[in-house]
Design a protein around this motif. Structure first.
Motif, PDB file in Angstrom:
ATOM      1  N   SER A 174       0.829  -1.194   0.000  1.00  0.00           N
ATOM      2  CA  SER A 174       0.000   0.000   0.000  1.00  0.00           C
ATOM      3  C   SER A 174       0.867   1.247   0.000  1.00  0.00           C
ATOM      4  O   SER A 174       1.890   1.311   0.699  1.00  0.00           O
ATOM      5  CB  SER A 174      -0.898   0.007   1.242  1.00  0.00           C
TER       6      SER A 174
ATOM      7  N   ASP B 131      -5.591  -4.440  -6.108  1.00  0.00           N
ATOM      8  CA  ASP B 131      -4.718  -3.699  -5.202  1.00  0.00           C
ATOM      9  C   ASP B 131      -5.459  -2.506  -4.615  1.00  0.00           C
ATOM     10  O   ASP B 131      -5.410  -2.262  -3.406  1.00  0.00           O
ATOM     11  CB  ASP B 131      -3.463  -3.214  -5.936  1.00  0.00           C
ATOM     12  N   HIS B 132      -6.141  -1.764  -5.475  1.00  0.00           N
ATOM     13  CA  HIS B 132      -6.889  -0.592  -5.003  1.00  0.00           C
ATOM     14  C   HIS B 132      -7.990  -1.011  -4.033  1.00  0.00           C
ATOM     15  O   HIS B 132      -8.234  -0.332  -3.025  1.00  0.00           O
ATOM     16  CB  HIS B 132      -7.516   0.152  -6.184  1.00  0.00           C
TER      17      HIS B 132
ATOM     18  N   TRP C  42      -6.281  -1.780  -0.745  1.00  0.00           N
ATOM     19  CA  TRP C  42      -5.754  -0.578  -0.076  1.00  0.00           C
ATOM     20  C   TRP C  42      -6.868   0.238   0.557  1.00  0.00           C
ATOM     21  O   TRP C  42      -6.738   0.696   1.693  1.00  0.00           O
ATOM     22  CB  TRP C  42      -5.005   0.307  -1.074  1.00  0.00           C
TER      23      TRP C  42
ATOM     24  N   ARG D 135      -7.567   0.885   4.571  1.00  0.00           N
ATOM     25  CA  ARG D 135      -7.623   2.241   5.128  1.00  0.00           C
ATOM     26  C   ARG D 135      -8.946   2.471   5.852  1.00  0.00           C
ATOM     27  O   ARG D 135      -8.966   3.141   6.904  1.00  0.00           O
ATOM     28  CB  ARG D 135      -7.423   3.278   4.014  1.00  0.00           C
TER      29      ARG D 135
ATOM     30  N   ILE E  97      -2.599   6.893  -0.943  1.00  0.00           N
ATOM     31  CA  ILE E  97      -3.377   5.864  -1.647  1.00  0.00           C
ATOM     32  C   ILE E  97      -4.120   6.466  -2.824  1.00  0.00           C
ATOM     33  O   ILE E  97      -4.088   5.950  -3.946  1.00  0.00           O
ATOM     34  CB  ILE E  97      -4.356   5.186  -0.677  1.00  0.00           C
TER      35      ILE E  97
END
Length: 208
Positions: A28, A89-90, A93, A97, A163
């Motif tokens: 991240s 991945d997004h 992440w 968060r 991010i």
């Protein structure tokens, strides 16, 4: 790819996106960031923006999966499924968060997923160029939203800002790749409709 294989792939993607804990293949961008302590209202604002961004990634998974299920082009299908894997991945992440901020994802994620999957499937059935055109327009709109979030996120929330900045760069790259692959420019009414739908989604996800 046989119809049953497409169906199973689509079902697996939906279950993983909506109910599993996503795992990122890349670290991240928040790693190593030192945040300034956030006040209660700042924390709520950051959480709301990250919830919206998480919804956007849920929709990205659905859109790419729907397009991959509809296209008859094996090369394009592999490209779309690879793009979906990159978007994981997004997804990871933003979910991480949210957890760090003590917030939850949108309660309407199954609805957002279903709508985006349907849109992707329809675009994929029209033509490969139209399908790529939806990718370009979607990624452009997402990058625009992310740019706005960078302006509104608390300055001290360096983790969220890192991010969002990386996501913005990735979305712009995806749009460029789709354009280079021969994407059809969508007509203005289609772009306006997509913007209207995105407005409803982001406004609702900000709170629910």
């Amino acid at each position: 790819m046989q119809p049953i294989d497409k169906l199973l792939t689509a079902a697996d993607a939906a279950l993983r996106t909506l109910f599993a804990s996503p795992r990122a293949s890349a670290s991240s961008p928040a790693t190593g960031q030192v945040d300034v302590p956030l006040g209660t209202e700042e924390k709520k604002r950051s959480a709301a923006f990250m919830r919206v961004n998480h919804v956007g990634e849920v929709c990205a998974q659905a859109l790419y999966t729907g397009q991959a299920a509809a296209t008859r082009n094996a090369v394009l299908r592999r490209h779309l499924l690879e793009a979906a894997r990159e978007e994981t991945d997004h997804l990871a992440w933003t979910r991480d968060r949210l957890d760090q901020l003590g917030a939850r994802p949108s309660l309407l994620n199954p609805l957002w997923y279903a709508g985006a999957f349907a849109l992707g499937a329809i675009a994929g059935r029209i033509s490969d160029r139209a399908s790529l055109g939806f990718v370009v327009e979607t990624e452009n709109q997402v990058a625009e939203h992310l740019r706005g979030h960078l302006e509104k996120l608390p300055p001290g929330d360096r983790s969220s800002r890192a991010i969002v900045a990386q996501m913005k760069r990735d979305e712009e790259r995806h749009a460029s790749q789709a354009r280079a692959a021969g994407a059809l420019e969508l007509p203005p009414p289609a772009r306006l409709l997509m913007r209207a739908a995105a407005k409803v989604m982001t406004t609702t996800a900000h709170y629910i």
